[in-house]
Write an enzyme that holds these catalytic residues in place. Structure first.
Site, PDB file in Angstrom:
ATOM      1  N   CYS A 153     -13.457   9.968  19.943  1.00 26.24           N
ATOM      2  CA  CYS A 153     -12.275  10.672  20.441  1.00 26.24           C
ATOM      3  C   CYS A 153     -11.360  10.853  19.242  1.00 26.24           C
ATOM      4  O   CYS A 153     -10.495  10.037  18.993  1.00 26.24           O
ATOM      5  CB  CYS A 153     -11.582   9.889  21.537  1.00 26.24           C
ATOM      6  SG  CYS A 153     -12.713   9.426  22.849  1.00 26.24           S
ATOM      7  N   ALA A 193      -9.342  13.504  17.942  1.00 28.48           N
ATOM      8  CA  ALA A 193      -8.115  14.273  17.755  1.00 28.48           C
ATOM      9  C   ALA A 193      -6.921  13.334  17.605  1.00 28.48           C
ATOM     10  O   ALA A 193      -6.846  12.333  18.306  1.00 28.48           O
ATOM     11  CB  ALA A 193      -7.897  15.193  18.965  1.00 28.48           C
ATOM     12  N   PRO A 194      -6.028  13.637  16.693  1.00 21.12           N
ATOM     13  CA  PRO A 194      -5.936  14.805  15.798  1.00 21.12           C
ATOM     14  C   PRO A 194      -6.571  14.603  14.434  1.00 21.12           C
ATOM     15  O   PRO A 194      -6.225  15.321  13.504  1.00 21.12           O
ATOM     16  CB  PRO A 194      -4.442  14.982  15.667  1.00 21.12           C
ATOM     17  CG  PRO A 194      -3.908  13.588  15.738  1.00 21.12           C
ATOM     18  CD  PRO A 194      -4.843  12.786  16.578  1.00 21.12           C
ATOM     19  N   GLY A 195      -7.474  13.674  14.319  1.00 21.37           N
ATOM     20  CA  GLY A 195      -8.246  13.579  13.089  1.00 21.37           C
ATOM     21  C   GLY A 195      -7.724  12.619  12.045  1.00 21.37           C
ATOM     22  O   GLY A 195      -8.225  12.606  10.927  1.00 21.37           O
ATOM     23  N   GLY A 196      -6.724  11.839  12.407  1.00 22.86           N
ATOM     24  CA  GLY A 196      -6.178  10.884  11.433  1.00 22.86           C
ATOM     25  C   GLY A 196      -7.189   9.826  11.049  1.00 22.86           C
ATOM     26  O   GLY A 196      -7.476   9.603   9.871  1.00 22.86           O
ATOM     27  N   ASP A 202     -14.174  15.457  20.143  1.00 20.25           N
ATOM     28  CA  ASP A 202     -13.076  15.298  21.087  1.00 20.25           C
ATOM     29  C   ASP A 202     -13.325  16.233  22.251  1.00 20.25           C
ATOM     30  O   ASP A 202     -13.846  17.340  22.071  1.00 20.25           O
ATOM     31  CB  ASP A 202     -11.734  15.602  20.429  1.00 20.25           C
ATOM     32  CG  ASP A 202     -10.598  14.977  21.205  1.00 20.25           C
ATOM     33  OD1 ASP A 202     -10.133  13.910  20.795  1.00 20.25           O
ATOM     34  OD2 ASP A 202     -10.197  15.543  22.247  1.00 20.25           O
ATOM     35  N   ASP A 206     -18.087  16.344  25.827  1.00 17.09           N
ATOM     36  CA  ASP A 206     -17.654  15.213  26.644  1.00 17.09           C
ATOM     37  C   ASP A 206     -18.317  13.967  26.049  1.00 17.09           C
ATOM     38  O   ASP A 206     -19.546  13.846  26.040  1.00 17.09           O
ATOM     39  CB  ASP A 206     -18.089  15.427  28.087  1.00 17.09           C
ATOM     40  CG  ASP A 206     -17.672  14.266  28.964  1.00 17.09           C
ATOM     41  OD1 ASP A 206     -16.984  13.365  28.444  1.00 17.09           O
ATOM     42  OD2 ASP A 206     -18.028  14.260  30.149  1.00 17.09           O
ATOM     43  N   CYS A 255      -4.217   2.238  22.137  1.00 15.40           N
ATOM     44  CA  CYS A 255      -2.806   2.031  21.840  1.00 15.40           C
ATOM     45  C   CYS A 255      -2.113   1.511  23.098  1.00 15.40           C
ATOM     46  O   CYS A 255      -0.984   1.860  23.391  1.00 15.40           O
ATOM     47  CB  CYS A 255      -2.156   3.304  21.340  1.00 15.40           C
ATOM     48  SG  CYS A 255      -2.385   4.697  22.420  1.00 15.40           S
TER      49      CYS A 255
END
Lengths: 840, 180
Positions: free
Chosen positions: A438, A440-443, A462, A489, A563
């Protein structure tokens, strides 16, 4: 010839006389100690007197020596009647007679103004006692000489001497009076100090009396001590005494305060309906929070009669909800997680934003160069910490950090400190195949690629097509060329590609750890959201584990992070995976953070869960975060294919029902309280399985069926380890009837079966004894009963074979999906068949 | 992911040659494995063959990006390079233009470079030559086309445009939606 040289009058070069530098002023060394050089200033007659006095002193000394034998008795008498200080001085005077004058001077000189009062007194007393013991004839002359002597030397002493010479007959009485007065004075002084601090005048007076009385007794005691330390200077002794007195005063004051607190402040807990109509300001609420916290800290002492702890806790929860604007559900969860003191810290820390941090893109620049470039642009920054060599923390900035040329050139990425942790834990190696499920956003994904130095392959996936654009943009900006970005998915990933060396699963979550970033979490999240999240998380984690190749030379690791701070989304999910797959927890390689929970309320998780880490805003100054690292040690799946499918069906059902009919699902919730808040839409990150209308209809029908049968939506119940183990160890026969019973109850029967199995797995993770199960009939892979790992190795190979290469599987799975969509065939048959084929 | 048609391959290499000249060779013959150009939804991607093979597991709709995107073919079969191509253009560029720090920001907002904003320029660059634009600190900012040859630049007055803007790294922010 020429001119005659004149050497004698040659002008000096350099600075002239006037320009000569003046040296530093020289002060006579003893100018601040005038007494030392007094001899020089003495007149002839004075010198004579001094000589005389010396003589006298010798005589005195001899006399005193004689008297010394009598003295103790005398002292005792003094003790009973007068102040002990006097006695003390008498004692000291014995030794100090010969150098009487110098000692006096020392005293008067050596003390600060505050102490002068009583120090004067002491020296005076010294004199007096001397006088008492000295001969009458000597007295006049001595005093005269002293007066004379001190007239030139010291003003203060002059006064004293005058006092002293007032009347010899009154001396003893005077002394007593003076002493009393002085003692009173001292007491006053200290009492005033404490009185000020307490702001309590009445008590002060009482206390004063009390201390006065006590002083007498106390000082009697002191006498004994004083006898012991004869060798101490009077100053020291006085100091000691003073300290003692201060201590006592402080103690008294403390006791009194305690008493007043005890009497006055018993916090009154409002009755349930009491303050419904009352308008409460935020300050009132805050005060009440403080009060209740205090009460709960020492419940036995501060509680109100007849009120239970839960009443206090309820009130506290309400107040906290009001004050920090959380909803009741989340607050009660947080109260379960944290101790009361930590809770307040956490809530406070969640209100303030975390410091802005950036991650240096090590593909394009070095941290030092970047720091230099940014400092030139007016950014105030610092290295983030010792645990990372790419992090920078930004204190303030005059330019927008998301638009500097350095940012656009891909030299850094704006990223929270906590998002670097999963990648550090994952520790990808060069030339590995890594999956970011998963992304996004690619950090984190770009961080992985940077650590791999653009070698190997990074798969960034993602489910959200809008957010995937950010991944592509960031990867290009940061110069990552080894990435494959897909929009799948993630739960279906095992049918697309497996055999990864490492997988990072930064699962979609409720975001309860990033309240400071998104305050809406405080009010919008409810039980149903959490439930939906953890169902999805479990599915994702199982997929992630399935995608990893356990036999990878360098890897075989899965890192799971969220998180969120809720154990449901963290420890519980990991615990579930530990039961369902051949994985074990390994240390993260991060030396800070709190260890994960091994037990939470009624739940008991696997003991190795302490290896996972939790990060909190109040302790680590980063977002609330959870990271766990798993190592896959075998590619076999410890549960049967049927159970696996049942699991998946359950998860699918749970997720679907969460989406379709949240309320019914909430009603079916077994062990958790019904959510008060209505269902809110989940954030973007929650990937949703794409269901066709037909499928959804089917699911709904199934759900309705299930409702009549009362299906537990939380299928994984906490397990009391000891009980289960004992049950299992007794007999494998015992659980078969149980299974049957459950089967009659509901469709979800395999769950219990699974549970027991997983417990077994936990017990013996290395020796997989699943083959022993009598109930597992259609299981080609569990034929052998050998417990040894070695014996399993070939079998694992067979299992793995089809999974290794991506393409053929994909096709097969496509077929499978199609067939599933068409005829709702069960998944089980095909893979089993395939495996059997391989076996043959 | 599909191979480029011959026509499109020709267009692509012509375009590449505009910026990096004979260095195109180095994009094809690489010591670290075979690299190839592939087309996906009219976009041209440059990627290692090894990664390309792995990406074949994904469906046409699911795959978003493989390797580095160079640009996009328009409907009229014209290739427009995206800023993302800068990663490969910058190191191989033959002709470069450096902009003054004062003009850096303006270039990043998509403005052409006037003579007043020009810091340095490679010798012997002809008119309409593709160039890579750098800041004075050698940070690649984008690429463009010279409006004047180097010799003409020297005599030009301060306000004339010497380099047409084609793409700059500001597009990562300005045009994220249209780029990918």
């Amino acid at each position: 010839m020429g001119r005659k040289a004149e050497y004698s009058e040659k002008q000096k070069k350099g600075p002239g006389r006037k320009a000569r530098k003046q040296g530093p002023p020289k002060f006579p060394k003893k100018s601040f100690a005038p007494l030392d050089d007094e001899d020089k200033r003495l007149s002839h007659r004075q010198k004579q007197r001094v000589a005389k006095r010396e003589q006298k002193k010798v005589v005195q000394k001899s006399k005193l020596k004689e008297k010394r034998t009598h003295q103790p008795r005398r002292q005792k008498e003094y003790n009973s009647e007068s102040e002990p200080e006097e006695k003390q001085q008498a004692e000291s005077s014995d030794e100090e007679v010969p150098k009487l004058v110098p000692v006096k001077k020392k005293n008067s000189n050596g003390f600060t103004d505050d102490n002068k009062d009583w120090l004067k007194l002491k020296s005076k007393k010294q004199q007096n006692t001397i006088k008492k013991h000295s001969d009458e004839e000597d007295l006049d002359e001595e005093q005269e000489s002293e007066n004379e002597f001190e007239a030139d030397s010291d003003g203060e002493l002059e006064e004293k001497d005058n006092e002293g010479t007032d009347g010899e007959e009154e001396e003893s009485i005077d002394d007593d009076d003076d002493d009393d007065a002085q003692v009173g004075k001292l007491d006053d002084l200290f009492d005033d100090d404490e009185g000020n601090s307490e702001q309590d005048v009445d008590s002060e007076n009482d206390e004063e009396c009390a201390t006065d009385d006590d002083d007498d007794d106390d000082e009697d005691d002191d006498d004994d001590d004083d006898d012991d330390d004869d060798d101490k200077l009077p100053i020291e002794r006085a100091n000691k005494k003073l300290k003692k007195r201060q201590d006592k005063d402080a103690k008294l004051a403390h006791e009194e305060m305690q008493m007043s607190v005890d009497q006055a402040e018993v916090f009154h807990l409002p009755e349930p309906g009491e303050d419904a109509d009352k308008e409460l300001s935020l300050q009132d609420v805050q005060q009440r929070i403080k009060d209740i916290t205090q009460v709960l800290a020492d419940f036995g002492k501060f509680r109100e009669e007849g009120r239970s702890r839960s009443e206090y806790v309820d009130q506290l929860r309400q107040d906290l909800c009001l004050y920090y604007s959380y909803n009741e559900f989340l607050m009660s969860k947080l109260m379960d997680i944290f101790k009361l003191s930590d809770l307040m810290d956490y809530l406070e820390a969640s209100e303030v934003a975390r410091p802005l941090t950036i991650r240096t893109n090590s593909l394009k620049t070095r941290r030092r160069d970047l720091a230099g470039a940014l400092i030139n642009r007016g950014v105030n920054l610092d290295p983030l910490g010792k645990w990372t060599n790419v992090g920078l923390v930004i204190f303030n900035s005059t330019v927008p950090l998301g638009a500097t040329p350095e940012y656009l050139a891909g030299h850094y990425m704006v990223q929270g400190a906590s998002s670097m942790l999963p990648v550090i834990a994952l520790a990808p190696q060069e030339n590995e195949r890594v999956l970011d499920m998963c992304s996004a956003p690619g950090g984190k994904g770009s961080h992985i690629a940077a650590v791999m130095k653009n070698t190997g392959v990074l798969f960034a996936n993602d489910a959200n097509r809008d957010r995937i654009k950010a991944v592509v943009a960031n990867f290009h900006r940061l110069g990552i060329v080894n990435a494959v970005v897909s929009c799948e998915d993630a739960t279906k990933f095992r049918s697309i590609m497996t055999g990864f060396d490492r997988v990072l699963l930064d699962a979609p979550c409720t975001g309860t750890g990033v309240v400071s970033k998104d305050p809406s979490v405080k009010t919008t999240k409810s039980e149903i959201d959490v439930q939906r999240c953890y169902n999805l998380q479990r599915k994702l984690l199982l997929t992630a584990i399935d995608c990893v190749d356990a036999k990878s030379a360098t890897g075989g690791y899965i890192v799971y992070s969220t998180c969120s701070v809720l154990p449901e989304e963290n420890e519980w999910v990991i615990d579930y995976a530990l039961k369902k797959r051949n994985v074990k927890l390994v240390p993260l390689g991060i030396d800070f953070g709190e260890p994960g929970f091994t037990k939470f309320r009624q739940h008991r998780y696997h003991p190795s869960l302490h290896l996972s880490k939790r990060f909190y805003p109040h302790t680590n100054n980063m977002d609330g975060f959870y990271v766990a690292k798993l190592k896959k040690f075998s590619n076999t799946i410890p549960i049967t294919k049927e159970e696996q499918e049942a699991d998946e069906k359950q998860l699918d059902d749970a997720i679907a029902s969460d989406q379709a009919e949240p309320n019914t699902a909430a009603d079916n919730e077994e062990e958790t309280i019904a959510p008060e808040a209505p269902r809110k839409t989940l954030g973007k990150r929650a990937g949703k399985p794409s269901l066709t209308d037909v499928e959804q209809d089917l699911k709904k029908k199934k759900l309705e069926k299930a409702k009549t049968k009362y299906v537990a939506k939380v299928f994984e119940k906490p397990i009391k380890m000891t009980n289960k183990i004992s049950k299992e160890s007794t007999s494998p026969v015992a659980d078969t009837p149980k299974v049957k019973k459950e089967q009659t109850i509901s469709q979800e029967s395999p769950s219990s079966n699974k549970k027991e199995k997983s417990v077994k797995k936990e017990q013996q993770p290395d020796a997989q004894k699943n083959g022993q199960k009598p109930s597992s009939k259609a299981q080609p892979q569990h034929k052998t009963k050998l417990t040894n790992k070695l014996s399993q190795a070939p079998r694992m190979d067979v299992d793995e074979l089809p999974l290794l290469e991506g393409k053929p599987i994909k096709r097969q799975n496509k077929l499978k999906q199609k067939s599933k969509q068409l005829g709702q065939l069960t998944k089980s048959k095909k893979p089993v068949d395939r495996k059997q084929k391989f076996k043959k | 992911m599909k191979r480029l048609t011959d026509e499109r391959t020709k267009i692509l290499f012509e375009k590449l040659a505009k910026y990096i000249g004979p260095n195109v060779q180095q994009l094809i013959d690489r010591p670290d494995g075979t690299y190839c150009f592939r087309e996906h939804r009219d976009r041209v991607y440059y990627v290692s063959e090894r990664i390309l093979k792995l990406s074949e597991c994904f469906g046409y709709k699911q795959i978003v990006c493989v390797g580095t995107c160079f640009g996009k073919f328009s409907k009229t079969n014209k290739l427009k390079f995206h800023i993302t191509a800068l990663y490969y253009l910058a190191p191989y560029a033959q002709y470069k233009v450096w902009v003054k720090p004062s003009f850096e920001q303006q270039f990043l907002y998509g403005n052409h470079i006037p003579k007043s904003g020009l810091g340095r320029i490679t010798e012997n660059a002809g008119q309409y030559q593709g160039v890579v634009v750098y800041s004075m600190k050698d940070l690649a900012l984008g690429f463009g086309i010279l409006a004047r040859s180097t010799t003409e630049c020297k005599t030009a007055d301060p306000l004339t445009t010497v380099c047409f803007h084609q793409s700059d790294i500001g597009e990562y922010i300005r045009a994220e939606d249209s780029l990918f």
